[in-house]
Design a protein around this motif. Structure first.
Motif, PDB file in Angstrom:
ATOM      1  N   UNK A   1       0.833  -1.205   0.000  1.00 52.17           N
ATOM      2  CA  UNK A   1       0.000   0.000   0.000  1.00 52.17           C
ATOM      3  C   UNK A   1       0.868   1.256   0.000  1.00 52.17           C
ATOM      4  N   UNK A   2       1.948   1.249   0.783  1.00 50.38           N
ATOM      5  CA  UNK A   2       2.847   2.403   0.832  1.00 50.38           C
ATOM      6  C   UNK A   2       3.515   2.631  -0.523  1.00 50.38           C
ATOM      7  N   UNK A   3       3.937   1.542  -1.182  1.00 51.84           N
ATOM      8  CA  UNK A   3       4.524   1.677  -2.514  1.00 51.84           C
ATOM      9  C   UNK A   3       3.487   2.229  -3.497  1.00 51.84           C
ATOM     10  N   UNK A   4       2.260   1.728  -3.429  1.00 52.53           N
ATOM     11  CA  UNK A   4       1.197   2.204  -4.308  1.00 52.53           C
ATOM     12  C   UNK A   4       0.895   3.677  -4.096  1.00 52.53           C
ATOM     13  N   UNK A   5       0.829   4.085  -2.829  1.00 56.37           N
ATOM     14  CA  UNK A   5       0.578   5.497  -2.518  1.00 56.37           C
ATOM     15  C   UNK A   5       1.694   6.392  -3.043  1.00 56.37           C
ATOM     16  N   UNK A   6       2.929   5.951  -2.874  1.00 50.07           N
ATOM     17  CA  UNK A   6       4.069   6.739  -3.353  1.00 50.07           C
ATOM     18  C   UNK A   6       4.048   6.837  -4.882  1.00 50.07           C
ATOM     19  N   UNK A   7       3.767   5.728  -5.533  1.00 52.65           N
ATOM     20  CA  UNK A   7       3.718   5.726  -6.994  1.00 52.65           C
ATOM     21  C   UNK A   7       2.632   6.665  -7.507  1.00 52.65           C
ATOM     22  N   UNK A   8       1.473   6.621  -6.869  1.00 45.94           N
ATOM     23  CA  UNK A   8       0.363   7.490  -7.274  1.00 45.94           C
ATOM     24  C   UNK A   8       0.738   8.961  -7.077  1.00 45.94           C
ATOM     25  N   UNK A   9       1.322   9.280  -5.919  1.00 45.11           N
ATOM     26  CA  UNK A   9       1.717  10.662  -5.642  1.00 45.11           C
ATOM     27  C   UNK A   9       2.784  11.117  -6.628  1.00 45.11           C
ATOM     28  N   UNK A  10       3.738  10.269  -6.919  1.00 45.54           N
ATOM     29  CA  UNK A  10       4.803  10.615  -7.855  1.00 45.54           C
ATOM     30  C   UNK A  10       4.229  10.881  -9.248  1.00 45.54           C
ATOM     31  N   UNK A  11       3.314  10.050  -9.675  1.00 44.82           N
ATOM     32  CA  UNK A  11       2.680  10.240 -10.978  1.00 44.82           C
ATOM     33  C   UNK A  11       1.917  11.560 -11.027  1.00 44.82           C
ATOM     34  N   UNK A  12       1.146  11.838  -9.976  1.00 42.65           N
ATOM     35  CA  UNK A  12       0.374  13.083  -9.933  1.00 42.65           C
ATOM     36  C   UNK A  12       1.283  14.309  -9.908  1.00 42.65           C
ATOM     37  N   UNK A  13       2.379  14.236  -9.151  1.00 42.91           N
ATOM     38  CA  UNK A  13       3.325  15.350  -9.098  1.00 42.91           C
ATOM     39  C   UNK A  13       3.982  15.584 -10.463  1.00 42.91           C
ATOM     40  N   UNK A  14       4.342  14.499 -11.139  1.00 42.00           N
ATOM     41  CA  UNK A  14       4.952  14.612 -12.462  1.00 42.00           C
ATOM     42  C   UNK A  14       3.962  15.189 -13.469  1.00 42.00           C
ATOM     43  N   UNK A  15       2.733  14.736 -13.407  1.00 36.80           N
ATOM     44  CA  UNK A  15       1.692  15.258 -14.298  1.00 36.80           C
ATOM     45  C   UNK A  15       1.503  16.759 -14.068  1.00 36.80           C
ATOM     46  N   UNK A  16       1.454  17.162 -12.808  1.00 36.61           N
ATOM     47  CA  UNK A  16       1.305  18.568 -12.469  1.00 36.61           C
ATOM     48  C   UNK A  16       2.493  19.385 -12.980  1.00 36.61           C
ATOM     49  N   UNK A  17       3.690  18.830 -12.853  1.00 34.15           N
ATOM     50  CA  UNK A  17       4.896  19.516 -13.328  1.00 34.15           C
ATOM     51  C   UNK A  17       4.846  19.711 -14.840  1.00 34.15           C
ATOM     52  N   UNK A  18       4.462  18.682 -15.570  1.00 35.32           N
ATOM     53  CA  UNK A  18       4.398  18.778 -17.034  1.00 35.32           C
ATOM     54  C   UNK A  18       3.365  19.826 -17.454  1.00 35.32           C
ATOM     55  N   UNK A  19       2.229  19.845 -16.766  1.00 35.48           N
ATOM     56  CA  UNK A  19       1.209  20.853 -17.073  1.00 35.48           C
ATOM     57  C   UNK A  19       1.736  22.262 -16.800  1.00 35.48           C
ATOM     58  N   UNK A  20       2.426  22.408 -15.688  1.00 34.08           N
ATOM     59  CA  UNK A  20       2.984  23.714 -15.332  1.00 34.08           C
ATOM     60  C   UNK A  20       4.059  24.121 -16.335  1.00 34.08           C
ATOM     61  N   UNK A  21       4.900  23.170 -16.711  1.00 30.86           N
ATOM     62  CA  UNK A  21       5.985  23.444 -17.643  1.00 30.86           C
ATOM     63  C   UNK A  21       5.459  23.807 -19.029  1.00 30.86           C
ATOM     64  N   UNK A  22       4.359  23.211 -19.426  1.00 29.24           N
ATOM     65  CA  UNK A  22       3.813  23.500 -20.757  1.00 29.24           C
ATOM     66  C   UNK A  22       3.258  24.929 -20.847  1.00 29.24           C
TER      67      UNK A  22
END
Length: 112
Positions: free
Chosen positions: A34-55
């Motif tokens: 569960x901890x790995x899943x939560x971290x993966x989800x948060x990392x994906x969301x943070x990366x998505x947010x970064x790409x949107x901000x960068x664009x």
């Protein structure tokens, strides 16, 4: 003198200890997954947010600032989540060796 009842009770006790240990280990493994899943989800969301901000960035300075913020945040999140997961592994290891400690304590003479 050796009694059959003592041997049966010992076997029953060891069986119950193993069942309890397996159950606690299952919960520990689920917590780690569960901890790995939560971290993966948060990392994906943070990366998505970064790409949107960068664009939406119009200058190189703002792009570098966004990338620096993302890198810092990603590193801090990684360190925090790694420590959390390491703690879960530590707890799991303690649970795994608890039955061994119980058995070993029965055969180890008490210190006076």
């Amino acid at each position: 003198m050796f009694k059959v009842e003592d041997f049966q009770n010992y076997g029953k006790e060891q069986f119950e200890t193993c069942v309890a240990s397996a159950s606690s280990m299952q919960h520990g493994i689920q917590a780690i997954a569960s901890a790995y899943g939560d971290y993966t989800k948060k990392s994906f969301e943070d990366t998505k947010s970064f790409v949107e901000k960068l664009s939406g960035v119009k200058s190189l300075d703002k792009a570098l600032e966004a990338q620096t913020d993302f890198a810092r945040t990603a590193y801090e999140t990684f360190v925090a989540e790694s420590q959390k997961i390491a703690g879960l592994y530590n707890d799991l290891a303690k649970q795994a060796f608890k039955p061994v400690e119980t058995i070993a304590s029965k055969f180890t003479p008490a210190a006076h």
